[in-house]
Design a protein around this motif. Structure first.
Motif, PDB file in Angstrom:
ATOM      1  N   PRO A 829      51.948 -19.301 132.330  1.00 23.05           N
ATOM      2  CA  PRO A 829      52.782 -18.878 131.202  1.00 23.05           C
ATOM      3  C   PRO A 829      52.261 -19.406 129.876  1.00 23.05           C
ATOM      4  O   PRO A 829      52.643 -18.901 128.813  1.00 23.05           O
ATOM      5  N   LEU A 830      51.344 -20.394 129.914  1.00 23.21           N
ATOM      6  CA  LEU A 830      50.791 -20.964 128.689  1.00 23.21           C
ATOM      7  C   LEU A 830      49.429 -20.380 128.341  1.00 23.21           C
ATOM      8  O   LEU A 830      48.776 -20.859 127.407  1.00 23.21           O
ATOM      9  N   ASP A 831      48.969 -19.370 129.078  1.00 23.78           N
ATOM     10  CA  ASP A 831      47.772 -18.647 128.651  1.00 23.78           C
ATOM     11  C   ASP A 831      48.004 -18.082 127.258  1.00 23.78           C
ATOM     12  O   ASP A 831      49.076 -17.529 126.964  1.00 23.78           O
ATOM     13  N   GLN A 832      46.995 -18.199 126.388  1.00 22.91           N
ATOM     14  CA  GLN A 832      47.108 -17.605 125.057  1.00 22.91           C
ATOM     15  C   GLN A 832      46.563 -16.180 125.099  1.00 22.91           C
ATOM     16  O   GLN A 832      45.500 -15.930 125.668  1.00 22.91           O
ATOM     17  N   ILE A 833      47.303 -15.269 124.463  1.00 22.81           N
ATOM     18  CA  ILE A 833      47.009 -13.841 124.561  1.00 22.81           C
ATOM     19  C   ILE A 833      46.793 -13.263 123.159  1.00 22.81           C
ATOM     20  O   ILE A 833      47.611 -13.476 122.256  1.00 22.81           O
ATOM     21  N   ASN A 834      45.709 -12.530 122.999  1.00 22.99           N
ATOM     22  CA  ASN A 834      45.509 -11.730 121.794  1.00 22.99           C
ATOM     23  C   ASN A 834      45.827 -10.278 122.122  1.00 22.99           C
ATOM     24  O   ASN A 834      45.402  -9.755 123.159  1.00 22.99           O
ATOM     25  N   LEU A 835      46.545  -9.627 121.203  1.00 26.37           N
ATOM     26  CA  LEU A 835      47.008  -8.260 121.408  1.00 26.37           C
ATOM     27  C   LEU A 835      46.657  -7.397 120.208  1.00 26.37           C
ATOM     28  O   LEU A 835      46.460  -7.896 119.093  1.00 26.37           O
ATOM     29  N   THR A 836      46.598  -6.091 120.429  1.00 24.43           N
ATOM     30  CA  THR A 836      46.481  -5.185 119.292  1.00 24.43           C
ATOM     31  C   THR A 836      47.805  -5.153 118.539  1.00 24.43           C
ATOM     32  O   THR A 836      48.878  -5.331 119.120  1.00 24.43           O
ATOM     33  N   ALA A 837      47.750  -4.940 117.244  1.00 31.02           N
ATOM     34  CA  ALA A 837      48.964  -4.838 116.442  1.00 31.02           C
ATOM     35  C   ALA A 837      49.686  -3.526 116.747  1.00 31.02           C
ATOM     36  O   ALA A 837      49.070  -2.521 117.113  1.00 31.02           O
ATOM     37  N   GLY A 838      51.009  -3.532 116.601  1.00 29.50           N
ATOM     38  CA  GLY A 838      51.806  -2.340 116.868  1.00 29.50           C
ATOM     39  C   GLY A 838      51.625  -1.271 115.807  1.00 29.50           C
ATOM     40  O   GLY A 838      50.940  -1.454 114.802  1.00 29.50           O
ATOM     41  N   ARG A 839      52.264  -0.147 116.044  1.00 24.21           N
ATOM     42  CA  ARG A 839      52.148   0.991 115.128  1.00 24.21           C
ATOM     43  C   ARG A 839      52.595   0.590 113.724  1.00 24.21           C
ATOM     44  O   ARG A 839      53.592  -0.095 113.540  1.00 24.21           O
ATOM     45  N   SER A 840      51.831   1.040 112.745  1.00 27.01           N
ATOM     46  CA  SER A 840      52.158   0.736 111.348  1.00 27.01           C
ATOM     47  C   SER A 840      51.895   1.948 110.473  1.00 27.01           C
ATOM     48  O   SER A 840      51.044   2.786 110.784  1.00 27.01           O
ATOM     49  N   PHE A 841      52.630   2.024 109.381  1.00 28.23           N
ATOM     50  CA  PHE A 841      52.522   3.117 108.421  1.00 28.23           C
ATOM     51  C   PHE A 841      52.149   2.534 107.065  1.00 28.23           C
ATOM     52  O   PHE A 841      52.521   1.413 106.737  1.00 28.23           O
ATOM     53  N   MET A 842      51.438   3.320 106.281  1.00 26.17           N
ATOM     54  CA  MET A 842      51.127   2.896 104.906  1.00 26.17           C
ATOM     55  C   MET A 842      50.993   4.128 104.024  1.00 26.17           C
ATOM     56  O   MET A 842      50.379   5.137 104.412  1.00 26.17           O
ATOM     57  N   VAL A 843      51.587   4.047 102.834  1.00 25.01           N
ATOM     58  CA  VAL A 843      51.448   5.100 101.838  1.00 25.01           C
ATOM     59  C   VAL A 843      50.838   4.479 100.590  1.00 25.01           C
ATOM     60  O   VAL A 843      51.171   3.345 100.213  1.00 25.01           O
ATOM     61  N   THR A 844      49.912   5.206  99.962  1.00 23.81           N
ATOM     62  CA  THR A 844      49.183   4.705  98.798  1.00 23.81           C
ATOM     63  C   THR A 844      49.211   5.746  97.684  1.00 23.81           C
ATOM     64  O   THR A 844      48.974   6.938  97.932  1.00 23.81           O
ATOM     65  N   PHE A 845      49.509   5.283  96.476  1.00 21.19           N
ATOM     66  CA  PHE A 845      49.422   6.118  95.279  1.00 21.19           C
ATOM     67  C   PHE A 845      48.327   5.541  94.388  1.00 21.19           C
ATOM     68  O   PHE A 845      48.391   4.376  94.003  1.00 21.19           O
ATOM     69  N   LYS A 846      47.337   6.352  94.083  1.00 16.61           N
ATOM     70  CA  LYS A 846      46.235   5.911  93.239  1.00 16.61           C
ATOM     71  C   LYS A 846      46.100   6.879  92.069  1.00 16.61           C
ATOM     72  O   LYS A 846      46.043   8.094  92.260  1.00 16.61           O
ATOM     73  N   MET A 847      46.052   6.329  90.869  1.00 12.05           N
ATOM     74  CA  MET A 847      45.920   7.160  89.685  1.00 12.05           C
ATOM     75  C   MET A 847      44.488   7.075  89.167  1.00 12.05           C
ATOM     76  O   MET A 847      43.932   5.995  89.014  1.00 12.05           O
TER      77      MET A 847
END
Length: 855
Positions: A829-847
């Motif tokens: 139970p003390l094994d350290q685990i690396n995981l992929t990040a969960g679903r994420s959204f991003m919106v960008t406005f560039k002028m």
């Protein structure tokens, strides 16, 4: 409001116009685009004066822009040529004195015959122009050139270089806290971070204790123009402390010739906010020979992992000065200041199972080591260089680039309860009830002769100064190159036991060391153009490193009490000769084959000096770790199709394998242990294609099949090198037209093994994949002041896949039979685990604001 304020401020400091400072001088400028409105880079633009017959040439920059200045009044013809497009021009352009005329041009695809014929210009094709990643026809090694179009349109605004290179064949990269929201992890071909170079505009950069890298505090994705990913030791002129596995060459964007202001705001999942402002001056002065590009940004995010907060403030400036027709001077400075609540460890297996995929820390139990405020990083960095490039007589060219950079990671983190057997936040034998004054008091522990166990105050700090110098001559026979890379570094590192309740440090450290490193890479090589079709390159490099140590007395974790002496000193030098030979043969104008033999090296870790009493770990200092690479491949480029593939065999020699000790009951807990591993062989096949389909659709695909196994006397077959997948696949479908840039990109990674460095094949990691979606709309109207304004939307991990990427076992390995290499490890139970990040959204406005477009 902040973005608008930044915009207003930048605009207010601009001159109302960049007037021609030579009285009466006129100019012609514009942007070259394709039928979908995308900039056409490296197009040839020719301007002819009717009266004088004078012909001038220019090439479009990364934004498709060209410019001719200092023109006299009169009539001109303008002609644009680019591979895959019809020749296009404007005739009888009339200029009056002092007039600044804008001439944007849209190119059309050539005829059917042109579309399928072989291109005479190496590397130019419609498929190549829209390629996400590709190799070049004149290459002598396997590489992927990752385009600026991919970075701008098919990567989130928060991306970093570890995420960008994931598009390349054979590469694994991930960030458990979200895209660009923490330290990224990179593997390729069985090489871990520390086994390969990363360079910025040709300058290698890495840590001083081993050649690892920090994607979260050096060169954010906003600053990266393109990437040249060389999966080989390179030729003799490839420099750095870790050519062992290859070189990831990050390139900054060119300074644009046109003035613009580009404010940007991005917001997304995990309360991620990015504010960015870029100002391009255009070329200034009486001779239009100096310009600069400036970027500042601020990013904050709570992160995907609970309470793994990150805040980054950063700025860069790049200045280009054309001192004369033969000499250019480039200056660069990038500064980053980062604060994060990143813990020193990954989450436990038990925590993930009990509290969810994204569990990392909590803020309601200050007696637990997983309390947020006990975990913090403060990391300022800076990177500066000045590059002088001068063309001399008789084909000679001189490049000299002095540089400096620094890294200062002041980290503080708690240790978990050594009696924690469950990994849970509550209940008996858990992490709760540990951080108390009774357990953590410095005075009480010192009085009892016990090392204070609750927390660590840690510093990893270095400053480096160096220079790259190259002298070359181009003749009808080929190109001669000779040069030298030299670097000097001073470092200060320590770990000190601490009380997280009072932030009081113990008087005696776990370790404390100062050391100084000298790195030398002199080289010479010749590129012989044996025939019009055959190019041969041969050369030699000598890699030499010196280390001088001052190690202070400690509590026994590294050198011990030294018999009462305050410190001990030691030193050593390491050297290796690294020859290389390669060839490229052009079968036809659009098809080449190549082969390479090269030796790469890697400076040994400073931990070879970490033994009781000081001094090196072995009686005879080792040579640098080395690889011998044998590789061959082919590149094909047609107008609507590109293909490149390679087969590689690489032998690792004298390989130090690092392993982070995760068991707090181990005396070496929280330190990296290094094992001198057996030799290994990695071999496999890599390939990638780009296809320009129809109506703006483009296809990208890559794949690798390979294996990396240990070899040598007494080493059993089938012993796998850690983090080497059996295969990888990449697939991208994009659409570019009518202002739209749409893309779906998938990365699939085959199964591999993790281990602890001394035993192998311990932990199996199952295959996984990730799918990302990108939707962009860019306003493209060349005569508009708001040209290149853009709105973007992206989804990372579209299917919200929960993938394990790395496992760091807690339990000690159990050897299989009498093997000195094979072992099994019981899950804990003390094994350290690396995981992929969960679903994420991003919106960008560039002028996009181009002040001169409306003139």
């Amino acid at each position: 409001m902040l973005v608008l304020s930044v915009t207003a401020l930048l605009y207010s400091v601009l001159p109302t116009q960049i007037a021609a400072q030579e009285s009466g001088a006129a100019s012609i400028s514009g942007t070259i685009t394709d039928s979908s409105g995308h900039a056409v880079q490296a197009a040839t633009v020719t301007l002819k004066n009717h009266t004088t017959g004078l012909v001038q040439h220019s090439a479009t920059d990364d934004q498709g822009h060209y410019s001719f200045t200092g023109l006299t009044a009169g009539s001109y013809d303008l002609t644009i040529t680019a591979a895959g497009f019809r020749e296009t021009g404007e005739t009888n352009l009339r200029l009056s004195a002092g007039q600044a005329q804008s001439v944007p041009v849209q190119l059309k695809v050539g005829s059917l015959q042109q579309s399928v014929r072989v291109e005479a210009i190496a590397g130019n094709s419609i498929a190549g122009q829209h390629a996400l990643s590709q190799n070049s026809l004149d290459t002598v090694e396997p590489k992927s050139e990752i385009s600026s179009e991919y970075i701008k349109n098919f990567a989130p605004a928060t991306t970093d270089y570890s995420e960008i290179i994931n598009i390349a064949p054979g590469t694994i990269s991930y960030n458990p806290n979200g895209v660009g929201l923490g330290q990224g992890t990179i593997y390729f071909r069985g090489f871990q971070d520390g086994d390969f170079n990363i360079t910025w505009d040709g300058i290698p950069f890495n840590d001083s204790n081993n050649p690892t890298h920090h994607s979260w505090v050096f060169f954010p994705g906003l600053w990266v123009g393109s990437v040249d990913f060389d999966r080989s030791p390179g030729t003799a002129s490839t420099i750095g402390q870790a050519t062992y596995g290859g070189s990831i060459n990050l390139l900054s964007p060119e300074v644009p010739s046109e003035q613009s202001i580009q404010p940007q705001v991005s917001y997304g999942s995990f309360n991620t906010l990015l504010l960015d402002g870029r100002y391009n001056s255009g070329m200034l002065g009486a001779h239009k020979n100096i310009g600069f590009s400036l970027d500042v940004h601020r990013m904050t995010s709570d992160g995907f992992e609970t309470l793994n907060y990150i805040e980054r403030n950063a700025g860069e400036i790049k200045v280009l000065y054309n001192a004369s027709p033969n000499t250019t001077i480039t200056g660069y400075s990038g500064v980053v200041h980062l604060f994060a609540n990143a813990p020193n460890n990954s989450p436990y297996r038990a925590q993930i199972n009990a509290y969810g995929w994204n569990y990392m820390m909590q803020n309601n139990d200050p007696t637990s080591a997983f309390y947020q405020s006990y975990n913090r990083n403060l990391v300022p960095t800076d990177f500066e260089y000045g590059a002088i490039r001068s063309s001399l007589k008789h084909g000679w060219l001189l490049d000299v680039t002095p540089y400096t950079y620094s890294y200062n990671n002041a980290q503080y983190y708690p240790n978990d309860n050594p009696n924690d057997t469950t990994g849970l936040a509550t209940g008996p034998d858990s992490s709760t009830g540990w951080i108390t004054e009774a357990n953590c008091s410095i005075a009480a522990n010192d009085a009892n002769g016990v090392i204070p166990p609750c927390a660590v105050d840690k510093l990893n700090s270095y400053r480096k100064y160096g220079e790259t110098s190259t002298i070359s001559q181009t003749s009808k026979y080929g190109v001669f190159r000779a040069g030298m890379w030299y670097e000097w570094a001073t470092s200060n590192r320590y770990q000190i036991p601490s009380d997280p309740l009072t932030n009081q440090d113990d008087a005696v450290p776990n370790f404390h060391e100062n050391y100084w490193t000298n790195s030398y890479n002199p080289y010479v090589e010749y590129e012989w153009h044996a025939t019009k079709k055959l190019t041969l390159i041969a050369g030699d490099k000598y890699a030499y490193y010196t280390l001088d140590f001052k190690q202070y007395a400690d509590n026994g974790k590294v050198v011990g009490n030294l018999g009462g002496a305050p410190y001990t000193t030691s030193s050593g030098g390491f050297g290796s000769n690294l020859p290389s030979a390669s060839a490229n043969y052009r079968l036809t104008t659009n098809w080449s084959i190549y082969g390479q033999f090269g030796k790469g090296d890697e400076i040994p870790p400073t931990s070879v000096f970490d033994v009781t009493g000081g001094g090196q770990e072995v009686s005879k200092l080792p040579s640098p770790q080395t690889t011998s690479a044998y590789q061959g491949g082919t590149v094909v480029k047609l107008n609507r199709f590109t293909f490149d593939a390679d087969y590689y065999v690489v032998k690792f020699q004298n390989n130090y394998i690092s392993y982070a000790v995760t068991n707090p009951n181990n005396p070496a807990y929280d330190l990296n242990e290094y094992y001198l591993g057996p030799d290994s062989i990695t071999q496999g096949f890599e390939g990638e294609i780009n296809a320009s389909l129809t109506h703006g659709f483009n296809l990208y695909a890559n794949g690798t099949v390979g294996k990396a196994t240990y070899t040598g006397t007494g080493v059993p077959s089938g012993l796998n090198v850690t983090d080497t997948p059996s295969y990888t696949q990449g697939l991208g479908l994009t659409y570019q037209g009518h202002g739209m840039d749409l893309g779906v990109i998938e990365k699939r990674v085959g199964d591999y093994y993790d281990d602890n460095g001394s035993y192998h094949n311990q932990v199996y990691v199952a295959p996984y994949n990730n799918v990302n979606l990108f939707l962009n709309y860019t306003f493209r109207k060349e005569d508009s002041i708001f040209n290149q304004s853009k709105i973007s939307f992206s989804i990372n991990n579209l299917w919200n896949s929960e993938n394990i990427t790395d496992v760091f076992p807690y339990n000690s390995p159990t050897p299989v039979g009498t093997s000195a290499y094979y072992a099994t490890t019981t899950p804990s139970p003390l094994d350290q685990i690396n995981l992929t990040a969960g679903r994420s959204f991003m919106v960008t406005f560039k002028m996009g604001i181009f002040p001169n477009r409306n003139k």
